[in-house]
Design a protein around this motif. Structure first.
Motif, PDB file in Angstrom:
ATOM      1  N   GLU A  11       0.913  -1.267  -0.174  1.00 19.27           N
ATOM      2  CA  GLU A  11      -0.031  -0.197   0.047  1.00 19.27           C
ATOM      3  C   GLU A  11       0.880   1.267  -0.106  1.00 19.27           C
ATOM      4  OE1 GLU A  11      -3.247  -0.364  -0.515  1.00 19.27           O
ATOM      5  OE2 GLU A  11      -2.930  -2.423  -0.414  1.00 19.27           O
ATOM      6  N   ILE A  12       2.176   1.048   0.452  1.00 18.29           N
ATOM      7  CA  ILE A  12       3.013   2.443   0.405  1.00 18.29           C
ATOM      8  C   ILE A  12       3.695   2.411  -0.998  1.00 18.29           C
ATOM      9  CG2 ILE A  12       3.010   2.273   2.943  1.00 18.29           C
ATOM     10  CD1 ILE A  12       6.051   1.272   2.414  1.00 18.29           C
ATOM     11  N   PRO A  13       4.044   3.837  -1.136  1.00 23.31           N
ATOM     12  CA  PRO A  13       4.950   4.063  -2.336  1.00 23.31           C
ATOM     13  C   PRO A  13       6.190   3.206  -2.345  1.00 23.31           C
ATOM     14  CG  PRO A  13       4.242   6.137  -1.483  1.00 23.31           C
ATOM     15  CD  PRO A  13       3.747   4.909  -0.503  1.00 23.31           C
ATOM     16  N   ALA A  14       6.585   2.544  -3.687  1.00 24.67           N
ATOM     17  CA  ALA A  14       7.630   1.833  -3.665  1.00 24.67           C
ATOM     18  C   ALA A  14       8.836   2.492  -3.316  1.00 24.67           C
ATOM     19  CB  ALA A  14       7.783   1.312  -5.115  1.00 24.67           C
ATOM     20  N   ASP A  15       9.218   3.849  -3.498  1.00 26.65           N
ATOM     21  CA  ASP A  15      10.190   4.583  -3.305  1.00 26.65           C
ATOM     22  C   ASP A  15      10.429   4.448  -1.891  1.00 26.65           C
ATOM     23  OD1 ASP A  15      10.236   5.481  -5.888  1.00 26.65           O
ATOM     24  OD2 ASP A  15       9.540   7.325  -5.504  1.00 26.65           O
ATOM     25  N   CYS A  16       9.597   4.334  -0.994  1.00 28.34           N
ATOM     26  CA  CYS A  16       9.677   4.201   0.581  1.00 28.34           C
ATOM     27  C   CYS A  16      10.647   2.870   0.869  1.00 28.34           C
ATOM     28  CB  CYS A  16       8.499   4.276   1.189  1.00 28.34           C
ATOM     29  SG  CYS A  16       8.718   4.307   2.966  1.00 28.34           S
ATOM     30  N   LEU A  17      10.164   2.052   0.174  1.00 31.56           N
ATOM     31  CA  LEU A  17      10.786   0.537   0.288  1.00 31.56           C
ATOM     32  C   LEU A  17      12.111   0.622  -0.169  1.00 31.56           C
ATOM     33  CD1 LEU A  17      10.282  -2.338   1.404  1.00 31.56           C
ATOM     34  CD2 LEU A  17       9.465  -3.108  -0.753  1.00 31.56           C
ATOM     35  N   VAL A  18      12.663   1.547  -1.226  1.00 28.71           N
ATOM     36  CA  VAL A  18      14.123   1.540  -1.690  1.00 28.71           C
ATOM     37  C   VAL A  18      14.965   1.784  -0.395  1.00 28.71           C
ATOM     38  CG1 VAL A  18      15.484   2.805  -3.148  1.00 28.71           C
ATOM     39  CG2 VAL A  18      13.149   2.058  -4.046  1.00 28.71           C
ATOM     40  N   THR A  19      14.575   2.635   0.430  1.00 31.49           N
ATOM     41  CA  THR A  19      15.563   3.176   1.322  1.00 31.49           C
ATOM     42  C   THR A  19      15.672   1.885   2.326  1.00 31.49           C
ATOM     43  OG1 THR A  19      13.668   3.841   2.700  1.00 31.49           O
ATOM     44  CG2 THR A  19      14.714   5.415   1.205  1.00 31.49           C
ATOM     45  N   HIS A  20      14.989   1.028   2.311  1.00 36.82           N
ATOM     46  CA  HIS A  20      15.237  -0.398   3.182  1.00 36.82           C
ATOM     47  C   HIS A  20      15.588  -1.484   2.336  1.00 36.82           C
ATOM     48  CE1 HIS A  20      13.625   1.967   6.665  1.00 36.82           C
ATOM     49  NE2 HIS A  20      12.480   2.349   5.912  1.00 36.82           N
ATOM     50  N   SER A  21      15.778  -1.108   0.956  1.00 32.38           N
ATOM     51  CA  SER A  21      16.055  -2.408   0.464  1.00 32.38           C
ATOM     52  C   SER A  21      17.336  -3.192   0.786  1.00 32.38           C
ATOM     53  CB  SER A  21      16.096  -2.091  -1.162  1.00 32.38           C
ATOM     54  OG  SER A  21      16.919  -1.327  -1.362  1.00 32.38           O
ATOM     55  N   SER A  22      18.374  -2.534   1.276  1.00 32.42           N
ATOM     56  CA  SER A  22      19.569  -3.345   1.709  1.00 32.42           C
ATOM     57  C   SER A  22      19.256  -4.348   2.837  1.00 32.42           C
ATOM     58  CB  SER A  22      20.704  -2.433   1.996  1.00 32.42           C
ATOM     59  OG  SER A  22      20.189  -1.489   3.173  1.00 32.42           O
ATOM     60  N   GLU A  23      18.217  -3.682   3.593  1.00 32.31           N
ATOM     61  CA  GLU A  23      17.943  -4.682   4.781  1.00 32.31           C
ATOM     62  C   GLU A  23      17.070  -5.965   4.435  1.00 32.31           C
ATOM     63  OE1 GLU A  23      16.023  -2.284   7.803  1.00 32.31           O
ATOM     64  OE2 GLU A  23      16.816  -0.610   7.050  1.00 32.31           O
ATOM     65  N   VAL A  24      16.410  -5.806   3.250  1.00 30.49           N
ATOM     66  CA  VAL A  24      15.621  -6.889   2.934  1.00 30.49           C
ATOM     67  C   VAL A  24      16.596  -7.719   2.010  1.00 30.49           C
ATOM     68  CG1 VAL A  24      13.810  -7.484   1.284  1.00 30.49           C
ATOM     69  CG2 VAL A  24      13.665  -5.387   2.558  1.00 30.49           C
ATOM     70  N   LEU A  25      17.524  -6.989   1.198  1.00 32.20           N
ATOM     71  CA  LEU A  25      18.523  -8.116   0.643  1.00 32.20           C
ATOM     72  C   LEU A  25      19.339  -9.010   1.488  1.00 32.20           C
ATOM     73  CD1 LEU A  25      19.586  -5.413  -1.856  1.00 32.20           C
ATOM     74  CD2 LEU A  25      18.765  -7.691  -2.566  1.00 32.20           C
ATOM     75  N   GLN A  26      19.611  -8.210   2.509  1.00 40.17           N
ATOM     76  CA  GLN A  26      20.329  -9.162   3.847  1.00 40.17           C
ATOM     77  C   GLN A  26      19.833 -10.325   4.081  1.00 40.17           C
ATOM     78  OE1 GLN A  26      21.038  -6.551   6.848  1.00 40.17           O
ATOM     79  NE2 GLN A  26      23.041  -5.620   6.015  1.00 40.17           N
ATOM     80  N   MET A  27      18.150 -10.157   4.059  1.00 39.07           N
ATOM     81  CA  MET A  27      17.229 -11.655   4.298  1.00 39.07           C
ATOM     82  C   MET A  27      17.695 -12.647   3.213  1.00 39.07           C
ATOM     83  SD  MET A  27      13.932  -9.757   5.349  1.00 39.07           S
ATOM     84  CE  MET A  27      13.011 -11.266   5.749  1.00 39.07           C
ATOM     85  N   LEU A  28      18.000 -12.379   2.166  1.00 35.45           N
ATOM     86  CA  LEU A  28      18.360 -13.490   1.129  1.00 35.45           C
ATOM     87  C   LEU A  28      19.654 -14.060   1.647  1.00 35.45           C
ATOM     88  CD1 LEU A  28      17.796 -11.490  -2.175  1.00 35.45           C
ATOM     89  CD2 LEU A  28      16.142 -12.992  -0.859  1.00 35.45           C
ATOM     90  N   ASP A  29      20.568 -13.637   2.313  1.00 30.92           N
ATOM     91  CA  ASP A  29      21.538 -14.459   2.985  1.00 30.92           C
ATOM     92  C   ASP A  29      21.332 -15.292   3.915  1.00 30.92           C
ATOM     93  OD1 ASP A  29      23.320 -13.071   0.670  1.00 30.92           O
ATOM     94  OD2 ASP A  29      23.775 -11.479   2.015  1.00 30.92           O
TER      95      ASP A  29
END
Length: 143
Positions: A11-29
């Motif tokens: 529901e939130i703008p995708a740009d907001c998630l971009v700022t936290h994408s590195s944290e999300v990417l770490q979950m892939l490890d």
């Protein structure tokens, strides 16, 4: 809780998630398959231009054991421009040589995301997949 968080993130703008994408990417490890699955679902919410930056990490997720993670990786790869995947096509093609049928199936599904012009150079390898035992692999080769 994870599903509710993903629903809210949609529901939130995708740009907001971009700022936290590195944290999300770490979950892939993380070796936890549910963490990887959730991370891929969250990454799929990013704008395709932002996803392209992480193409190699997404391609690596095609090799994990979990079928759910592989499917989520394929769904996420569908969102990025096909040109980005071209640079990783040799890695995906190597998966066709693996005797594991699920690896072959996943590789064929990923290759189907490429532009037909890029696929034509690998035609002989794709035709060879029509001879394998697995009906799923043969059908994926035909797609």
């Amino acid at each position: 809780v994870r599903c509710a968080a993903l629903e809210t993130l949609r529901e939130i703008p995708a740009d907001c998630l971009v700022t936290h994408s590195s944290e999300v990417l770490q979950m892939l490890d993380n070796p936890c398959e549910s963490d990887r699955f959730t991370a891929l679902k969250a990454l799929a919410l990013l704008h395709p231009n932002h996803l392209s930056e992480h193409c190699s990490k997404l391609v690596n997720m095609l090799r994990v054991q979990s079928c759910d993670v592989r499917c989520a990786a394929l769904e996420t790869l569908r969102e990025i421009p096909a040109d980005c995947l071209v640079t990783h096509s040799s890695e995906v093609l190597q998966m066709l040589d693996n005797p594991c049928e699920s690896d072959r199936f996943t590789a064929l599904k990923a290759l189907a995301l490429l532009h037909p012009n890029h696929l034509s150079e690998h035609c002989s390898k794709l035709v060879n997949m029509l001879r394998v035992q697995s009906c799923d692999v043969r059908c994926a080769a035909l797609e």
